[in-house]
Scaffold this motif. Sequence first.
Motif, PDB file in Angstrom:
ATOM      1  N   ARG A  26      -0.315  11.959   4.713  1.00 35.72           N
ATOM      2  CA  ARG A  26      -1.403  10.842   4.733  1.00 35.72           C
ATOM      3  C   ARG A  26      -1.001  10.121   3.240  1.00 35.72           C
ATOM      4  N   GLY A  27      -0.141  10.353   2.540  1.00 33.53           N
ATOM      5  CA  GLY A  27       0.129   9.504   1.510  1.00 33.53           C
ATOM      6  C   GLY A  27      -0.353  10.228   0.004  1.00 33.53           C
ATOM      7  N   ARG A  28      -1.190  10.995   0.284  1.00 36.26           N
ATOM      8  CA  ARG A  28      -1.897  11.753  -1.044  1.00 36.26           C
ATOM      9  C   ARG A  28      -0.910  12.454  -1.887  1.00 36.26           C
ATOM     10  N   ILE A  29       0.166  11.823  -2.413  1.00 33.83           N
ATOM     11  CA  ILE A  29       1.118  12.631  -3.070  1.00 33.83           C
ATOM     12  C   ILE A  29       1.068  12.809  -4.218  1.00 33.83           C
ATOM     13  N   SER A  30       0.244  12.497  -5.062  1.00 35.49           N
ATOM     14  CA  SER A  30      -0.144  12.476  -6.443  1.00 35.49           C
ATOM     15  C   SER A  30      -0.128  13.877  -6.818  1.00 35.49           C
ATOM     16  N   ASP A  49       0.867  -1.038   0.056  1.00 38.45           N
ATOM     17  CA  ASP A  49      -0.001   0.180  -0.028  1.00 38.45           C
ATOM     18  C   ASP A  49       0.813   1.049   0.145  1.00 38.45           C
ATOM     19  N   SER A  50       1.119   1.869  -0.981  1.00 42.26           N
ATOM     20  CA  SER A  50       2.068   2.945  -1.204  1.00 42.26           C
ATOM     21  C   SER A  50       1.633   4.243  -0.478  1.00 42.26           C
ATOM     22  N   ARG A  51       0.260   4.420  -0.452  1.00 45.48           N
ATOM     23  CA  ARG A  51      -0.100   5.579   0.574  1.00 45.48           C
ATOM     24  C   ARG A  51       0.279   5.160   1.972  1.00 45.48           C
ATOM     25  N   SER A  52       0.233   4.115   2.588  1.00 46.84           N
ATOM     26  CA  SER A  52       0.492   3.753   3.799  1.00 46.84           C
ATOM     27  C   SER A  52       2.090   3.827   3.990  1.00 46.84           C
ATOM     28  N   SER A  77       3.252   7.448   4.265  1.00 47.59           N
ATOM     29  CA  SER A  77       2.533   7.882   5.506  1.00 47.59           C
ATOM     30  C   SER A  77       3.556   7.648   6.500  1.00 47.59           C
ATOM     31  N   THR A  79       3.275   5.021  -6.711  1.00 52.63           N
ATOM     32  CA  THR A  79       2.159   5.736  -6.733  1.00 52.63           C
ATOM     33  C   THR A  79       1.982   6.100  -8.262  1.00 52.63           C
ATOM     34  N   ARG A  96      -1.598  16.592   3.972  1.00 55.07           N
ATOM     35  CA  ARG A  96      -2.060  15.893   2.800  1.00 55.07           C
ATOM     36  C   ARG A  96      -0.933  15.022   2.092  1.00 55.07           C
TER      37      ARG A  96
END
Length: 297
Positions: free
Chosen positions: A58-62, A2-5, A8, A93, A55
């Motif tokens: 929280r892994g919202r790196i896009s 899970d790349s976002r996790s 984070s 991601t 943000r």
Amino acid sequence: MDSRSEISSFLTSRRARLSPEEAGVPRYGGARRVPGLRREEVAHLAGVSADYYARLERGRISGASREVLEAVARALQLDEDERRHLFDLVKITQRRAPRTKGSTRTHVRPGIQQVLDSIDAPALVQNARLDRLAFNAIGRALHSLPADGSRDHYNYATWLFLDPDAPRFHRDFDVAKHDVVALLRAASAQDPYDRELIEIVGTLTTRSEEFSALWASHDVLRHRSGTKLLTHPDVGDLEFGYESFELSADPGLVMLVFTVEPGSPTAEAIRLLGSWAAPSHREDEAAQTETEQERRT
């Protein structure tokens, strides 16, 4: 993965280890509710808004630009290995579809074995998930492996955490364990869909509490150079430097060469090990030659 996790957890762990004093952030009165820096302090150091950094954490790196990521890396004082790890996680991601099979190599070419055999110090080749694939004769003797190469293939991380002989071999056992986990953590971001690596991490996480704790620290490391403190059952304590070389013609493979200070006790011990290993090697070659002659007749 899970790349976002992963992003984070990595950013959170790097923020938690950095004190206000280390970051040059004024510490005002009152108790701090979090270890290390607050999110808004990292945001200020990176030149972004607190909401935007939250943000990212929280892994919202896009969509985050390279300039922003570099600023975050500087704010968190990431070293080069950690910075590359962050960008490896970001690349995950951006992939449209995951690979279903890892690409880590599991064999060495004959030419690589010939190079190993030409080195008069202990040397070996391993891949990113720390599968050891080939040794030279003195390398086998140092690691107490059969001279015929029949046990050259094994996973170093699994051996280090699960084999009872490992603590007796490593005088720097705690350092060795930390570095191995950090190497695997870095490898997991470079090839997150390597099924064998996932299995290794899964096995060690369930069977070793120490591995699990080290894995959760999110420390990362890549092969370069360093020192190894070992104890061989026959020749006693040994101290080596080591150098690592990525094999450009064989991506994913690294050659480790142990260096010895001339005239040191370790140099004499290695000379002894080499003299003991050489006859076995010649006997193996003679036996192989005799077998081939019998087949021809």
